[in-house]
Design an enzyme around this catalytic site. Sequence first.
Site, PDB file in Angstrom:
ATOM      1  N   CYS A   1       0.840  -1.202   0.000  1.00  0.00           N
ATOM      2  CA  CYS A   1       0.000   0.000   0.000  1.00  0.00           C
ATOM      3  C   CYS A   1       0.882   1.261   0.000  1.00  0.00           C
ATOM      4  CB  CYS A   1      -0.978  -0.025   1.169  1.00  0.00           C
ATOM      5  SG  CYS A   1      -2.370   1.112   0.978  1.00  0.00           S
TER       6      CYS A   1
ATOM      7  N   HIS B   1      -3.693  -5.122   0.826  1.00  0.00           N
ATOM      8  CA  HIS B   1      -3.099  -5.581   2.089  1.00  0.00           C
ATOM      9  C   HIS B   1      -3.133  -7.110   2.165  1.00  0.00           C
ATOM     10  CE1 HIS B   1      -2.519  -1.742   4.221  1.00  0.00           C
ATOM     11  NE2 HIS B   1      -3.510  -1.332   3.445  1.00  0.00           N
TER      12      HIS B   1
ATOM     13  N   GLU C   1      -1.675  -8.924   4.286  1.00  0.00           N
ATOM     14  CA  GLU C   1      -1.540  -9.380   5.672  1.00  0.00           C
ATOM     15  C   GLU C   1      -2.867  -9.618   6.379  1.00  0.00           C
ATOM     16  OE1 GLU C   1      -1.069  -4.810   5.978  1.00  0.00           O
ATOM     17  OE2 GLU C   1      -0.936  -6.402   4.489  1.00  0.00           O
TER      18      GLU C   1
ATOM     19  N   GLY D   1      -2.344 -17.045  36.163  1.00  0.00           N
ATOM     20  CA  GLY D   1      -3.200 -18.085  35.607  1.00  0.00           C
ATOM     21  C   GLY D   1      -3.519 -17.853  34.145  1.00  0.00           C
TER      22      GLY D   1
ATOM     23  N   ASP E   1       0.130 -15.914  29.278  1.00  0.00           N
ATOM     24  CA  ASP E   1       1.489 -15.379  29.235  1.00  0.00           C
ATOM     25  C   ASP E   1       2.306 -15.764  30.466  1.00  0.00           C
ATOM     26  OD1 ASP E   1       0.519 -14.235  26.937  1.00  0.00           O
ATOM     27  OD2 ASP E   1       0.259 -12.246  27.808  1.00  0.00           O
ATOM     28  N   SER E   2       1.779 -15.485  31.648  1.00  0.00           N
ATOM     29  CA  SER E   2       2.544 -15.785  32.862  1.00  0.00           C
ATOM     30  C   SER E   2       2.698 -17.291  33.053  1.00  0.00           C
ATOM     31  CB  SER E   2       1.887 -15.157  34.091  1.00  0.00           C
ATOM     32  OG  SER E   2       0.623 -15.735  34.370  1.00  0.00           O
TER      33      SER E   2
END
Length: 533
Positions: A99, A189, A191, A244, A247-248
């Site tokens: 673009c 686009h 993506e 919980g 990620d962690s």
Amino acid sequence: MTLTQQDASTVEKLDETLHEDRILILDFGSQVTQLIARRVRESGVYCEIWPFTATEEKIRAFNPRGIILSGSPASVHDENAPPIPNVVFALNRPVLGICYGQQAMCQMLGGKVESHEHREFGRAYIDIAEDCSLFRGVWARGKREQVWMSHGDRVTQLPPGFRAVAHSEGAPFAIIADEGRRLYGVQFHPEVVHTPHGAALIRNFTHNVAGCSGTWTMAGFRELEIARIRKQVGSGRVICGLSGGVDSSVAAKLIHDAIGDQLTCIFVDPGIMRTGEADEVVKTFRGRFNIRLVHRDASELFLKELAGVTDPETKRKTIGRLFIEVFEEEAAKLGGAQFLAQGTLYPDVIESVSFSGGPSVTIKSHHNVGGLPDRMNMELVEPLRELFKDEVRMLGRELGIPESIVGRHPFPGPGLAIRIPGDVTKEKLDLLRKVDAIYLEEIRRAGLYDAIWQAFAVLLPVRTVGVMGDGRTYDQACALRAVTSTDGMTAEVYPFDFAFLNRVAGRIVNEVRGINRVTYDITSKPPGTIEWE
């Protein structure tokens, strides 16, 4: 465990293998630049997003196999239009302009770009006029293909060496190519999911044009990151705040695989989680994985501090402050830890680009522990900082974390507190948990859980008149929410059939005393946000 020369050598070798093939994405301010990176990563190739202001020295040192130029809200005719660094073309590496990236490349190399009254926004169709390395094996000459456009300017004259290989109604140069210099531009686009074969086109660029072999895997990343953690931590001790969430949980398991009992996790239970989640955290990490875990039930403290708080931002900030305070208390009791682990992801560390000169508007505060390291005088361990969320989930599966955790729908840091507009009480939390549990149970029973990005219930701050048996009721209403999305940046309402909604509503009003009305939120994002607060 101490660091040896062999440890350092292992990190160096693994790092070289995993990142040997890499793509550089220069960001010109597009809202979907991260989607480009995700498509590249999905093709098995490592990539990084840098702002267009990156220096020549830095770009040369990165030594990418190819470069992708993102879109932008700017026009190439704007006074402060973001320029392409000269080094991009001096490197003689393959370049793909998307673009604005296509337009800026054409203008810089001697072509012309003009504003046009025929703008293209949304679904469009391109006609493939010639074969091209960029889409070989994906699209064929003479075919019409669906893409997603979002442009007002368009290329009207090609630079020397380029040829048009596809066109649309509003873009005579929808795809352009200079095969000799391996320079390509697309006006659409690729993506976004609305371009059906866009991911395959990007894979063609990374593999067939740029020559990448696809060495980026979560199995390889796990091996590298374990070696990195051992190198960084040595014989030191690490503490990790465990919520919980995905990620962690993944960060904790990865670090434990690397250093074992040198890691201690602190799980602060704020009393605003869903049914059974706190118990599952303890059962999984202490019981199944044998990770040292400090479990602090702080539900009474959180409820006391939230009493009478109705403003959503104040709720978020109160909860964030309390998490930090309780975490610090528990960490102080442990003593002697030199490192703090955080589940920082790649989107958190990407340098944002602004053309307005000012900060972006804060829609909602994000709940995190960003203030902890300075206050606690500890070194950060961030094993996930190279990964996107979908990669974190893949890594979690590689680590053997239960699907009930790694496949869980996104859940906000402030928990159920922001799904109760108005003040938060134990009674309201108990009511909402029951509604939410029924809703999610029915979604799973229908086999729809994995097709939905996020689903949850909201306890509304209104009462409505109803009839139960022969009596009148005056109870609370609830709203159900379910959306589909790829990244949470935009979202569409999930189209449940009426029979499903009718079944869920029937169960809720019959099984949850205190609820007599159920609504379904059909608002997309934008204009709404996914969460209500």
